[in-house]
Design an enzyme around this catalytic site. Structure first.
Site, PDB file in Angstrom:
ATOM      1  N   GLU A   1     -45.008 -16.178   0.439  1.00 35.39           N
ATOM      2  CA  GLU A   1     -43.661 -15.598   0.513  1.00 35.39           C
ATOM      3  C   GLU A   1     -42.950 -15.674  -0.850  1.00 35.39           C
ATOM      4  O   GLU A   1     -41.736 -15.881  -0.928  1.00 35.39           O
ATOM      5  CB  GLU A   1     -42.870 -16.378   1.564  1.00 35.39           C
TER       6      GLU A   1
ATOM      7  N   THR B   1     -44.207 -17.028  -4.937  1.00 35.75           N
ATOM      8  CA  THR B   1     -44.538 -18.314  -5.552  1.00 35.75           C
ATOM      9  C   THR B   1     -43.277 -18.952  -6.148  1.00 35.75           C
ATOM     10  O   THR B   1     -42.236 -18.288  -6.281  1.00 35.75           O
ATOM     11  CB  THR B   1     -45.554 -18.119  -6.696  1.00 35.75           C
TER      12      THR B   1
ATOM     13  N   GLY C   1     -55.116 -46.073   2.701  1.00 38.11           N
ATOM     14  CA  GLY C   1     -56.377 -45.400   3.069  1.00 38.11           C
ATOM     15  C   GLY C   1     -56.264 -44.610   4.361  1.00 38.11           C
ATOM     16  O   GLY C   1     -56.910 -43.560   4.526  1.00 38.11           O
TER      17      GLY C   1
ATOM     18  N   LEU D   1     -48.192  -6.898   3.006  1.00 34.31           N
ATOM     19  CA  LEU D   1     -47.657  -6.522   1.702  1.00 34.31           C
ATOM     20  C   LEU D   1     -48.690  -6.818   0.613  1.00 34.31           C
ATOM     21  O   LEU D   1     -49.040  -5.952  -0.189  1.00 34.31           O
ATOM     22  CB  LEU D   1     -46.366  -7.323   1.457  1.00 34.31           C
ATOM     23  N   THR D   2     -49.183  -8.062   0.600  1.00 34.90           N
ATOM     24  CA  THR D   2     -50.082  -8.506  -0.464  1.00 34.90           C
ATOM     25  C   THR D   2     -51.397  -7.726  -0.438  1.00 34.90           C
ATOM     26  O   THR D   2     -51.949  -7.446   0.624  1.00 34.90           O
ATOM     27  CB  THR D   2     -50.379 -10.010  -0.304  1.00 34.90           C
TER      28      THR D   2
ATOM     29  N   ALA E   1     -52.412  -6.950  -5.971  1.00 33.63           N
ATOM     30  CA  ALA E   1     -50.943  -6.959  -6.008  1.00 33.63           C
ATOM     31  C   ALA E   1     -50.401  -8.059  -5.111  1.00 33.63           C
ATOM     32  O   ALA E   1     -50.346  -7.901  -3.894  1.00 33.63           O
ATOM     33  CB  ALA E   1     -50.387  -5.600  -5.568  1.00 33.63           C
TER      34      ALA E   1
HETATM   35  C1  LIG Z   1     -52.011 -18.774   3.976  1.00 28.33           C
HETATM   36  C2  LIG Z   1     -51.354 -17.565   3.394  1.00 28.33           C
HETATM   37  C3  LIG Z   1     -50.691 -16.685   4.234  1.00 28.33           C
HETATM   38  C4  LIG Z   1     -50.117 -15.512   3.695  1.00 28.33           C
HETATM   39  N1  LIG Z   1     -49.524 -14.596   4.536  1.00 28.33           N
HETATM   40  C5  LIG Z   1     -49.120 -13.391   4.044  1.00 28.33           C
HETATM   41  C6  LIG Z   1     -48.647 -12.353   4.906  1.00 28.33           C
HETATM   42  O1  LIG Z   1     -48.535 -12.531   6.126  1.00 28.33           O
HETATM   43  N2  LIG Z   1     -48.332 -11.153   4.369  1.00 28.33           N
HETATM   44  C7  LIG Z   1     -48.432 -10.908   3.040  1.00 28.33           C
HETATM   45  O2  LIG Z   1     -48.136  -9.795   2.612  1.00 28.33           O
HETATM   46  N3  LIG Z   1     -48.861 -11.873   2.172  1.00 28.33           N
HETATM   47  C8  LIG Z   1     -49.215 -13.096   2.652  1.00 28.33           C
HETATM   48  N4  LIG Z   1     -49.670 -14.084   1.792  1.00 28.33           N
HETATM   49  C9  LIG Z   1     -49.794 -13.778   0.379  1.00 28.33           C
HETATM   50  C10 LIG Z   1     -48.811 -14.518  -0.538  1.00 28.33           C
HETATM   51  O3  LIG Z   1     -47.523 -14.033  -0.336  1.00 28.33           O
HETATM   52  C11 LIG Z   1     -49.326 -14.341  -1.971  1.00 28.33           C
HETATM   53  O4  LIG Z   1     -50.491 -15.132  -2.103  1.00 28.33           O
HETATM   54  C12 LIG Z   1     -48.299 -14.728  -3.010  1.00 28.33           C
HETATM   55  O5  LIG Z   1     -47.216 -13.824  -3.022  1.00 28.33           O
HETATM   56  C13 LIG Z   1     -48.897 -14.771  -4.425  1.00 28.33           C
HETATM   57  O6  LIG Z   1     -49.643 -13.649  -4.726  1.00 28.33           O
HETATM   58  P1  LIG Z   1     -51.130 -13.806  -5.339  1.00 28.33           P
HETATM   59  O7  LIG Z   1     -51.865 -14.727  -4.428  1.00 28.33           O
HETATM   60  O8  LIG Z   1     -51.691 -12.453  -5.553  1.00 28.33           O
HETATM   61  O9  LIG Z   1     -50.913 -14.535  -6.706  1.00 28.33           O
HETATM   62  P2  LIG Z   1     -50.576 -13.848  -8.135  1.00 28.33           P
HETATM   63  O10 LIG Z   1     -49.426 -12.917  -7.962  1.00 28.33           O
HETATM   64  O11 LIG Z   1     -51.825 -13.333  -8.713  1.00 28.33           O
HETATM   65  O12 LIG Z   1     -50.084 -15.109  -8.949  1.00 28.33           O
HETATM   66  C14 LIG Z   1     -50.976 -16.011  -9.623  1.00 28.33           C
HETATM   67  C15 LIG Z   1     -50.118 -16.951 -10.468  1.00 28.33           C
HETATM   68  O13 LIG Z   1     -49.414 -16.195 -11.460  1.00 28.33           O
HETATM   69  C16 LIG Z   1     -48.026 -16.447 -11.359  1.00 28.33           C
HETATM   70  N5  LIG Z   1     -47.261 -15.252 -11.742  1.00 28.33           N
HETATM   71  C17 LIG Z   1     -47.442 -13.978 -11.315  1.00 28.33           C
HETATM   72  N6  LIG Z   1     -46.515 -13.170 -11.844  1.00 28.33           N
HETATM   73  C18 LIG Z   1     -45.725 -13.952 -12.614  1.00 28.33           C
HETATM   74  C19 LIG Z   1     -44.576 -13.715 -13.439  1.00 28.33           C
HETATM   75  N7  LIG Z   1     -44.029 -12.503 -13.563  1.00 28.33           N
HETATM   76  N8  LIG Z   1     -44.027 -14.766 -14.105  1.00 28.33           N
HETATM   77  C20 LIG Z   1     -44.548 -16.013 -13.989  1.00 28.33           C
HETATM   78  N9  LIG Z   1     -45.624 -16.296 -13.230  1.00 28.33           N
HETATM   79  C21 LIG Z   1     -46.189 -15.277 -12.551  1.00 28.33           C
HETATM   80  C22 LIG Z   1     -47.792 -16.820  -9.908  1.00 28.33           C
HETATM   81  O14 LIG Z   1     -46.572 -17.512  -9.731  1.00 28.33           O
HETATM   82  C23 LIG Z   1     -49.020 -17.656  -9.642  1.00 28.33           C
HETATM   83  O15 LIG Z   1     -48.835 -18.958 -10.107  1.00 28.33           O
HETATM   84  C24 LIG Z   1     -50.190 -15.268   2.299  1.00 28.33           C
HETATM   85  C25 LIG Z   1     -50.845 -16.191   1.470  1.00 28.33           C
HETATM   86  C26 LIG Z   1     -51.424 -17.330   2.000  1.00 28.33           C
HETATM   87  C27 LIG Z   1     -52.142 -18.268   1.071  1.00 28.33           C
END
Ligand SMILES: Cc1cc2nc3c(=O)[nH]c(=O)nc-3n(C[C@H](O)[C@H](O)[C@H](O)COP(=O)(O)OP(=O)(O)OC[C@H]3O[C@@H](n4cnc5c(N)ncnc54)[C@H](O)[C@@H]3O)c2cc1C
Length: 377
Positions: free
Chosen positions: A361, A363, A338, A125-126, A130
């Site tokens: 999944e 934030t 420690g 998805l990510t 996006a």
């Molecule tokens: C180890 C790991 C495994 C993962 N596995 C998967 C997977 O299998 N499949 C998949 O699709 N994704 C996966 N992800 C992705 C994960 O779901 C995303 O990282 C997460 O949804 C956040 O997206 P972003 O990293 O682009 O952060 P961003 O969306 O850029 O967010 C950055 C900051 O802005 C904040 N923010 C954004 N929009 C708003 C809003 N409207 N209001 C307030 N605050 C906001 C967020 O809360 C965050 O603090 C994984 C991530 C990690 C780290």
């Protein structure tokens, strides 16, 4: 109203706990250190019928409940988060869309191998542009001569790059205002699986960037109705939150167990540190928060099993348990002094593994949006 777990759920919990303690605990630190995917353990999860807990037996699943699934995830995370997220992403994200939206042919073709753990499922998805704003999909799929031609990129995808990864279910823009889900099998030309990320934690789990360049998949790989992708992935994420909440409960429980047992052994000023009131209040607060977080998580699983709306409760459980896991693992390190900073103590790994629970999944901020919307704010 009663709070006893059903007998079958208790039996499953016992079985997974025994397995995790006997077969995962002794090797978890090594897999983490070597950043090695735990193939041998995943094989055992399949043999124990744990790779398709909530899916019908007719499709190869265990025919279990969401509550049973949550308990299994909790018990695995209590010992090791990398194994738990592998099972969790496989079940909630990789297999669930095929079960929920797949045609009978797609289900027959994919579910038996997925439920047996012979193949791993992933969910893409990510994207680089996006994440929280997951509807802002840039990946495109155009129908050409009976095939979807996919171009785009996915970011941070779990389970796509192992030797047993079978497919990734991705979202793609199939029209100007249209998002659909497509199944892309591993090995399809034009589907490139990048190198694993170097992560803070979950070191033995597989997380990679994916790219698609002129990647052609058959038209029949469309998952569910064309244009239904947005609705579908929101549904998948709702279910996924129950699994990740169970991870938070398991990790907090693991941290508390380790902290308690260490506090009873470690002596300072002539007595076990568990006799000091400041240590006792840490443990008491954690145990209390944990009980509340666990009830919220089980309630979200129970609501789903009852066929009732569970979105709000699942978001609340995810928010509560992720924060608790971060706090509990930090306190557990503190109780260890420690030694908590040294990798051979599990709490050191637990501390690194916890943070992602407030990010992946959805934030914490996204959970707050979901909860506020449900409140009508
Ligand atoms: C180890 C790991 C495994 C993962 N596995 C998967 C997977 O299998 N499949 C998949 O699709 N994704 C996966 N992800 C992705 C994960 O779901 C995303 O990282 C997460 O949804 C956040 O997206 P972003 O990293 O682009 O952060 P961003 O969306 O850029 O967010 C950055 C900051 O802005 C904040 N923010 C954004 N929009 C708003 C809003 N409207 N209001 C307030 N605050 C906001 C967020 O809360 C965050 O603090 C994984 C991530 C990690 C780290």
């Amino acid at each position: 109203m009663h709070f006893d777990l059903p007998d079958d759920a208790q039996a499953l919990r016992r079985m997974v706990r025994e397995f995790a303690e006997a077969e995962i605990a002794p090797v978890a630190e090594r897999y983490d250190r070597e950043k090695r995917f735990p193939y041998e353990i995943v094989k055992r999860l399949g043999e124990l019928d744990l790779m398709g807990i909530p899916f019908p037996q007719a499709l190869g699943g265990a025919g279990g409940t969401t509550l049973q699934y949550a308990l299994a995830v909790e018990e695995l995370t209590r010992v090791d988060s990398s194994v738990a997220i592998t099972l969790c992403a496989h079940t909630s994200l990789g297999t669930q869309p095929i079960y929920l939206f797949g045609s009978p042919e797609q289900q027959a073709s994919y579910m038996p191998d997925l439920c047996a753990g012979r193949k791993l499922g992933a969910f893409g998805l990510t994207e680089p542009e996006a994440g929280s704003d997951a509807g802002n999909v840039h990946t495109r799929a155009i129908l050409d001569d009976g095939e979807w031609v996919i171009d785009g990129a996915k970011q941070f995808i779990t389970n796509a790059g192992t030797e047993i990864s079978g497919h990734v279910a991705i979202t793609a823009r199939t029209g100007e205002h249209e998002i659909s889900n497509l199944i892309v099998e591993t090995g399809t030309p034009g589907y490139d699986i990048g190198q694993p990320y170097r992560k803070m934690g979950w070191n033995a789990s597989d997380t990679r960037p994916l790219s698609f360049q002129g990647c052609r998949v058959p038209e029949r790989n469309l998952l569910g109705p064309r244009g239904g992708g947005l609705k579908q992935f929101l549904q998948v994420l709702d279910i996924g939150r129950i699994g990740v909440a169970a991870m938070g409960v398991g990790l907090a429980q693991g941290a508390l167990d380790q902290a308690l047992s260490y506090a009873k052994e470690r002596r300072a000023f002539g007595q076990p540190i568990s006799r000091f009131q400041t240590i006792q209040t840490k443990l008491a607060d954690l145990a209390t928060e944990l009980e509340a977080a666990r009830l919220l998580t089980y309630k979200s699983a129970w609501l789903k099993d009852e066929g009732r709306n569970f979105s709000l409760t699942a978001a609340q459980a995810k928010l509560k348990t992720g924060r608790l896991a971060v706090r509990a693992t930090e306190e557990a390190v503190q109780v260890h002094g420690g030694y908590g900073y040294i990798e051979e103590y599990p709490v050191c790994r637990f501390y690194r593994d916890a943070k992602v629970l407030t990010i992946g999944e959805g934030t914490d901020e996204v959970q707050q949006l979901v909860i506020a919307r449900a409140l009508g704010a």
